[in-house]
Design an enzyme around this catalytic site. Structure first.
Site, mmCIF file in Angstrom:
data_model
loop_
_atom_site.group_PDB
_atom_site.id
_atom_site.type_symbol
_atom_site.label_atom_id
_atom_site.label_comp_id
_atom_site.label_asym_id
_atom_site.label_seq_id
_atom_site.Cartn_x
_atom_site.Cartn_y
_atom_site.Cartn_z
ATOM 1 N N CYS A 20 -15.151 -7.830 -37.520
ATOM 2 C CA CYS A 20 -15.230 -6.509 -38.112
ATOM 3 C C CYS A 20 -13.680 -6.002 -38.742
ATOM 4 C CB CYS A 20 -15.457 -5.302 -36.917
ATOM 5 S SG CYS A 20 -17.350 -5.591 -36.839
ATOM 6 N N ASN A 39 -9.154 -19.877 -41.310
ATOM 7 C CA ASN A 39 -8.991 -19.793 -39.631
ATOM 8 C C ASN A 39 -8.671 -20.372 -38.509
ATOM 9 O OD1 ASN A 39 -10.607 -20.773 -37.737
ATOM 10 N ND2 ASN A 39 -12.573 -21.352 -39.337
ATOM 11 N N ASP A 40 -8.590 -19.390 -37.927
ATOM 12 C CA ASP A 40 -7.632 -19.738 -36.721
ATOM 13 C C ASP A 40 -7.800 -20.403 -35.961
ATOM 14 O OD1 ASP A 40 -6.542 -16.473 -37.573
ATOM 15 O OD2 ASP A 40 -8.374 -15.368 -36.710
ATOM 16 N N HIS A 100 -21.363 -14.468 -42.080
ATOM 17 C CA HIS A 100 -19.955 -15.273 -42.709
ATOM 18 C C HIS A 100 -20.448 -16.247 -43.127
ATOM 19 C CE1 HIS A 100 -20.100 -15.956 -38.633
ATOM 20 N NE2 HIS A 100 -19.159 -17.096 -39.320
ATOM 21 N N GLN A 127 -18.514 -20.255 -43.995
ATOM 22 C CA GLN A 127 -17.332 -21.007 -43.633
ATOM 23 C C GLN A 127 -17.089 -22.165 -45.407
ATOM 24 O OE1 GLN A 127 -15.602 -23.316 -40.359
ATOM 25 N NE2 GLN A 127 -18.001 -22.130 -38.815
ATOM 26 N N LYS A 169 -37.652 -27.586 -34.368
ATOM 27 C CA LYS A 169 -37.729 -28.574 -34.748
ATOM 28 C C LYS A 169 -36.955 -29.459 -33.615
ATOM 29 C CE LYS A 169 -38.096 -32.634 -37.839
ATOM 30 N NZ LYS A 169 -39.144 -33.253 -37.275
ATOM 31 N N PHE A 180 -38.050 -40.774 -31.443
ATOM 32 C CA PHE A 180 -37.916 -42.093 -32.287
ATOM 33 C C PHE A 180 -37.365 -41.627 -33.653
ATOM 34 C CE2 PHE A 180 -40.327 -43.247 -36.426
ATOM 35 C CZ PHE A 180 -40.624 -44.984 -36.204
#
EC number: 2.7.7.12
Length: 319
Positions: free
Chosen positions: A27, A49-50, A138, A140, A285, A290
């Site tokens: 924010c 990115n931190d 957001h 990435q 899902k 299998f």
């Protein structure tokens, strides 16, 4: 789909949460764990990115003569892009102009990072079911020095198809789907959204162009607006399906980048949406047994999934 279900169910959060959360680092005006202040942004906001999975400067591992144990160094960077300053919105609830701003920021990042890196992966994980740790809207952007497995396989098969048939595979595919119409969810003059013939996830979709576009930065200003429109319509239909903020992982694939990128006429730019929900907002899902060990199956046909999505309203249930 008819089998009685007594397995795991998910918790549904119908409340979109507050517009502003002083404890949320995405924010505006909130300090992140790194000590960096998130600025008072008004549109999109991009930062490194931190907690990155890749670094720009890493040591090269020693070479190994053992054919069973091979390793090579990877360089890259990971960025976060906030779509909007308010936390209680998603792509489905944003205006077309605001989504266009997101697309423009994606293109800026692709062009900047693509000068250095072989692959720039833009992706959004939406919802806690998809492992998203922050509900603020957001995505990435990971850029890396190698071609990862999924795009590498797509590169091989698209190249082989062009060499054999003389046309890009996905453009031939779009032409056939536009004629068949049975797997189309929505379309406009520039874009088509469909459930792919080979889909694995119940409501998996692809966003494809109607002209040959190799990378996102080749789209025109008008095509940005029409792309924003189909993104909004698709995500509204997703939310309307089970009256919930529909979780998914989505991303964009286009021709590889970097200073050594080869001829890429075989590539067609496209988007992929991979949502986990199957029967309801609480039943997803599972790929196991299998499907995990042998081959995936469909729980409903691509045509059934497309019809169910197509029949959903283009107006969001919250509005």
């Amino acid at each position: 789909m008819k089998r009685p279900w007594d397995g795991q169910t998910e918790t549904v959060h119908s409340d979109m949460g507050p517009e502003f959360d002083p404890t949320n680092p995405l924010c505006p005006g909130v300090v992140r764990s790194s000590g960096i202040l998130t600025p008072d942004y008004k549109s999109t906001y991009v930062f490194t990115n931190d907690f990155p999975a890749m670094l720009e400067d890493t040591p090269s591992p020693p070479k190994s003569d053992d054919p069973l144990f091979q390793i090579e160094g990877v360089k890259g960077t990971c960025r976060v892009m906030c779509f909007y300053p308010k936390s209680n919105v998603t792509i489905a609830l944003m205006s077309i102009n605001d989504i266009v701003n997101v697309i423009s920021s994606w293109i800026q990042q692709l062009e900047e990072l693509g000068k250095t890196y072989t692959w720039v992966q833009i992706f959004e994980n939406k919802g806690t079911m998809m492992g998203c740790s922050n509900h603020h809207p957001h995505c990435q952007i990971w850029a890396c020095s190698f071609l990862p497995n999924e795009p590498r396989i797509k590169d091989i098969h698209q190249r082989e198809y062009l060499e054999k048939y003389g046309r890009p595979m996905l453009m031939d595919y779009v032409d056939r789907e536009l004629k068949a119409k049975i797997r189309i969810v929505t379309e406009n003059q520039h874009w088509v959204v469909l459930v792919p013939f080979w889909a694995i996830w119940p409501y998996e979709t692809m966003v494809l162009p109607k002209r040959h576009i190799k990378r996102m930065n080749e789209i025109t200003e008008h095509e940005k607006t029409t792309l924003a429109s189909v993104m909004k319509i698709l995500t509204i239909k997703y939310d309307n399906m089970f009256k919930t903020s529909f979780p998914y992982s989505m991303g964009w694939h286009g021709a590889p980048t970097g200073p050594n990128c080869e001829n890429s006429d075989h590539w067609v730019f496209h988007g992929i949406y991979l949502p986990p929900l199957l029967r309801s907002a609480t039943v997803k899902k599972f790929i196991s047994g299998f499907e995990l060990l042998a081959q995936c199956q469909r729980d409903l046909t691509a045509e059934q999934a497309a019809e169910r999505l197509r029949l959903q309203s283009d107006i969001h249930y919250l509005q």
